[in-house]
Design a protein around this motif. Structure first.
Motif, mmCIF file in Angstrom:
data_model
loop_
_atom_site.group_PDB
_atom_site.id
_atom_site.type_symbol
_atom_site.label_atom_id
_atom_site.label_comp_id
_atom_site.label_asym_id
_atom_site.label_seq_id
_atom_site.Cartn_x
_atom_site.Cartn_y
_atom_site.Cartn_z
ATOM 1 N N LYS A 251 0.838 -1.208 0.000
ATOM 2 C CA LYS A 251 0.000 0.000 0.000
ATOM 3 C C LYS A 251 0.874 1.260 0.000
ATOM 4 O O LYS A 251 1.799 1.366 0.796
ATOM 5 N N GLY A 252 0.562 2.176 -0.890
ATOM 6 C CA GLY A 252 1.288 3.445 -0.932
ATOM 7 C C GLY A 252 2.535 3.437 -1.810
ATOM 8 O O GLY A 252 3.064 4.497 -2.128
ATOM 9 N N VAL A 253 3.003 2.251 -2.204
ATOM 10 C CA VAL A 253 4.206 2.195 -3.039
ATOM 11 C C VAL A 253 3.864 2.570 -4.479
ATOM 12 O O VAL A 253 2.947 2.023 -5.072
ATOM 13 N N GLU A 254 4.602 3.557 -4.991
ATOM 14 C CA GLU A 254 4.365 4.006 -6.367
ATOM 15 C C GLU A 254 5.444 3.522 -7.317
ATOM 16 O O GLU A 254 5.252 3.502 -8.516
ATOM 17 N N MET A 255 6.610 3.185 -6.749
ATOM 18 C CA MET A 255 7.670 2.677 -7.614
ATOM 19 C C MET A 255 8.504 1.624 -6.896
ATOM 20 O O MET A 255 8.810 1.774 -5.719
ATOM 21 N N VAL A 256 8.840 0.583 -7.653
ATOM 22 C CA VAL A 256 9.766 -0.431 -7.140
ATOM 23 C C VAL A 256 11.093 -0.257 -7.859
ATOM 24 O O VAL A 256 11.134 -0.129 -9.086
ATOM 25 N N ILE A 257 12.162 -0.209 -7.088
ATOM 26 C CA ILE A 257 13.507 -0.122 -7.642
ATOM 27 C C ILE A 257 14.198 -1.445 -7.318
ATOM 28 O O ILE A 257 14.397 -1.781 -6.152
ATOM 29 N N PHE A 258 14.492 -2.201 -8.369
ATOM 30 C CA PHE A 258 15.023 -3.546 -8.187
ATOM 31 C C PHE A 258 16.471 -3.585 -8.709
ATOM 32 O O PHE A 258 16.713 -3.438 -9.896
ATOM 33 N N PHE A 259 17.401 -3.757 -7.781
ATOM 34 C CA PHE A 259 18.832 -3.847 -8.129
ATOM 35 C C PHE A 259 19.193 -5.307 -8.360
ATOM 36 O O PHE A 259 19.085 -6.122 -7.456
ATOM 37 N N LYS A 260 19.635 -5.625 -9.594
ATOM 38 C CA LYS A 260 20.077 -6.992 -9.877
ATOM 39 C C LYS A 260 21.557 -6.950 -10.204
ATOM 40 O O LYS A 260 21.971 -6.301 -11.162
ATOM 41 N N GLU A 261 22.327 -7.659 -9.407
ATOM 42 C CA GLU A 261 23.778 -7.693 -9.653
ATOM 43 C C GLU A 261 24.066 -8.541 -10.890
ATOM 44 O O GLU A 261 23.645 -9.703 -10.973
ATOM 45 N N ILE A 262 24.745 -7.945 -11.866
ATOM 46 C CA ILE A 262 25.044 -8.619 -13.133
ATOM 47 C C ILE A 262 26.457 -9.190 -13.088
ATOM 48 O O ILE A 262 26.704 -10.314 -13.520
ATOM 49 N N SER A 263 27.371 -8.395 -12.589
ATOM 50 C CA SER A 263 28.744 -8.845 -12.336
ATOM 51 C C SER A 263 29.216 -8.011 -11.143
ATOM 52 O O SER A 263 28.548 -7.024 -10.798
ATOM 53 N N PRO A 264 30.327 -8.377 -10.502
ATOM 54 C CA PRO A 264 30.726 -7.603 -9.321
ATOM 55 C C PRO A 264 30.822 -6.100 -9.635
ATOM 56 O O PRO A 264 31.528 -5.707 -10.564
ATOM 57 N N GLY A 265 30.070 -5.294 -8.926
ATOM 58 C CA GLY A 265 30.102 -3.853 -9.135
ATOM 59 C C GLY A 265 29.226 -3.351 -10.272
ATOM 60 O O GLY A 265 29.212 -2.168 -10.571
ATOM 61 N N GLU A 266 28.487 -4.252 -10.929
ATOM 62 C CA GLU A 266 27.592 -3.848 -12.024
ATOM 63 C C GLU A 266 26.157 -4.272 -11.694
ATOM 64 O O GLU A 266 25.920 -5.447 -11.397
ATOM 65 N N PHE A 267 25.240 -3.322 -11.749
ATOM 66 C CA PHE A 267 23.850 -3.614 -11.396
ATOM 67 C C PHE A 267 22.894 -3.167 -12.491
ATOM 68 O O PHE A 267 22.988 -2.034 -12.977
ATOM 69 N N ARG A 268 21.998 -4.087 -12.850
ATOM 70 C CA ARG A 268 20.893 -3.728 -13.723
ATOM 71 C C ARG A 268 19.767 -3.299 -12.787
ATOM 72 O O ARG A 268 19.401 -4.034 -11.877
ATOM 73 N N VAL A 269 19.255 -2.091 -12.995
ATOM 74 C CA VAL A 269 18.201 -1.587 -12.107
ATOM 75 C C VAL A 269 16.912 -1.546 -12.883
ATOM 76 O O VAL A 269 16.814 -0.861 -13.908
ATOM 77 N N SER A 270 15.894 -2.300 -12.451
ATOM 78 C CA SER A 270 14.606 -2.157 -13.132
ATOM 79 C C SER A 270 13.654 -1.366 -12.268
ATOM 80 O O SER A 270 13.605 -1.514 -11.047
ATOM 81 N N LEU A 271 12.924 -0.505 -12.944
ATOM 82 C CA LEU A 271 11.953 0.357 -12.276
ATOM 83 C C LEU A 271 10.560 -0.041 -12.732
ATOM 84 O O LEU A 271 10.311 -0.178 -13.922
ATOM 85 N N ARG A 272 9.675 -0.249 -11.763
ATOM 86 C CA ARG A 272 8.273 -0.533 -12.092
ATOM 87 C C ARG A 272 7.433 0.436 -11.278
ATOM 88 O O ARG A 272 7.575 0.519 -10.062
ATOM 89 N N SER A 273 6.573 1.171 -11.976
ATOM 90 C CA SER A 273 5.820 2.193 -11.250
ATOM 91 C C SER A 273 4.326 2.043 -11.500
ATOM 92 O O SER A 273 3.896 1.269 -12.357
ATOM 93 N N LYS A 274 3.559 2.794 -10.720
ATOM 94 C CA LYS A 274 2.100 2.807 -10.878
ATOM 95 C C LYS A 274 1.673 4.167 -11.420
ATOM 96 O O LYS A 274 2.319 5.176 -11.135
ATOM 97 N N GLY A 275 0.580 4.167 -12.146
ATOM 98 C CA GLY A 275 -0.077 5.405 -12.582
ATOM 99 C C GLY A 275 0.842 6.374 -13.290
ATOM 100 O O GLY A 275 1.529 6.027 -14.239
ATOM 101 N N GLN A 276 0.881 7.633 -12.783
ATOM 102 C CA GLN A 276 1.602 8.707 -13.462
ATOM 103 C C GLN A 276 3.091 8.735 -13.095
ATOM 104 O O GLN A 276 3.846 9.522 -13.660
ATOM 105 N N THR A 277 3.516 7.953 -12.145
ATOM 106 C CA THR A 277 4.920 7.963 -11.726
ATOM 107 C C THR A 277 5.790 7.469 -12.881
ATOM 108 O O THR A 277 5.653 6.317 -13.308
ATOM 109 N N ASN A 278 6.647 8.367 -13.385
ATOM 110 C CA ASN A 278 7.323 8.102 -14.658
ATOM 111 C C ASN A 278 8.658 7.364 -14.492
ATOM 112 O O ASN A 278 9.687 7.971 -14.212
ATOM 113 N N ALA A 279 8.603 6.055 -14.704
ATOM 114 C CA ALA A 279 9.806 5.229 -14.577
ATOM 115 C C ALA A 279 10.794 5.525 -15.714
ATOM 116 O O ALA A 279 12.003 5.530 -15.505
ATOM 117 N N ALA A 280 10.274 5.801 -16.905
ATOM 118 C CA ALA A 280 11.137 6.055 -18.068
ATOM 119 C C ALA A 280 11.985 7.304 -17.840
ATOM 120 O O ALA A 280 13.183 7.318 -18.120
#
Ligand SMILES: [Mn+2]
Length: 324
Positions: A251-280
């Motif tokens: 409840k209340g969360v408008e965006m999820v920020i998901f850090f995925k470690e790809i290699s040591p020190g490298e992270f793919r970050v995916s953003l998933r948002s609701k409604g008007q919250t602009n992930a792009a």
């Protein structure tokens, strides 16, 4: 408008004999199933078709027998007269290195696409590239078989988060209605794509969810997947969108920020948002891209520092502030 590009693409396919289809790195359900569907559609015209993905598939897709027809690696360019790239912002994104001189068709539903093809069909209104490719059946003059219908329905089902995401439109249901009429079973696809988890996947999910943090305002959820967690449960590549879905359900969360470690020190970050919250918008700030509600980027550094810094910068950006 898109009517004429569809006709042009169909003409180009009809004029070809030997076609390759390829998809983006770290392929998802939409890319995988749309490539299988399009291959089937072009084969109905009596053409030779190879389907190639540079990267292997995440769980559960590699376990499904129909994905075995997709070659992992490089396209064989010998005697090829056409390459179709699905959801690739540019050629690099396909990981293919032997297609430089070949004619290319570029089909994508992400607006951040650079029109690199000889023919470019970009439709950000489409929920999935599968929804777009359905539109090629009529200009190609083919009838969607039950197998192709299942592939396209699976692609759309994947990319709309089971018809829950904001990209789901009347057109999506219009296409899916036709696909069901052509033999796709909504229940069978849902069972296959949602209820095929392994115990280890659920345990990994638990590990990821245990990293959950919220920002002070309680509108951003942060989760992390480390390489060592993924490996502990025996995964090389894993589609872990469910972790995001659960974090987003708070409840209340408008965006999820998901850090995925790809290699040591490298992270793919995916953003998933609701409604008007602009992930792009947020992803673009860090050199990435995507849709309003689903976007991503790559960052380098120490996780602890990134977890402290990135969410605050995104928060400021979304509030219209700039941080120096
Ligand atoms: Mn897609």
């Amino acid at each position: 408008m898109s009517q004429s590009i569809k006709v042009e693409i169909a003409r180009k396919i009809i004029a070809s004999k030997n076609v390759a289809i390829t998809i983006h790195l770290r392929p998802d359900g939409d890319a995988i199933y749309t490539s299988l569907a399009l291959a089937g559609m072009i084969e109905l015209l009596g053409k030779k078709v190879q389907v190639v993905s540079h990267d292997p598939f995440p769980f559960p897709f590699f376990e499904f027998s129909e994905t075995k027809r997709i070659k992992i690696g490089q396209i064989d360019p010998v005697d090829l007269d056409l390459v179709i790239l699905l959801e690739c912002a540019d050629v690099t994104r396909s990981g293919q290195t032997k297609i430089g001189r070949l004619p290319k068709i570029n089909i994508d539903h992400h607006y951040s696409n650079s029109p690199f093809g000889d023919l470019n069909w970009i439709d950000p209104q489409a929920s999935a590239v599968g929804e777009m490719v359905y539109g090629l059946a009529a200009p190609l003059g083919i009838k969607i078989t039950p197998e192709i219908a299942v592939f396209l329905y699976s692609a759309i089902f994947s990319d709309t988060g089971s018809f829950q995401f904001s990209n789901t439109t009347g057109q999506t249901f219009e296409v899916c209605h036709q696909l069901v009429e052509s033999g796709a079973s909504p229940n069978a696809v849902a069972e296959k794509l949602l209820n095929n988890n392994s115990p280890s996947k659920i345990k990994l999910l638990g590990r990821i969810l245990s990293t959950l943090q919220l920002n002070e305002a309680g509108n951003m959820a942060l989760i992390t997947m480390l390489i060592r967690d993924r490996e502990e449960f025996g995964f090389k590549e894993v589609d872990i969108e469910d972790a995001t879905t659960l974090a987003r359900s708070i409840k209340g969360v408008e965006m999820v920020i998901f850090f995925k470690e790809i290699s040591p020190g490298e992270f793919r970050v995916s953003l998933r948002s609701k409604g008007q919250t602009n992930a792009a918008l947020a992803a673009e700030k860090f050199g990435g891209g995507g849709h309003v509600n689903a976007a991503g980027f790559t960052v380098y550094g120490q996780l602890e520092e990134l977890l402290k810094r990135i969410p605050g910068e995104i928060e400021d950006l979304l509030k219209g502030k700039t941080r120096r």
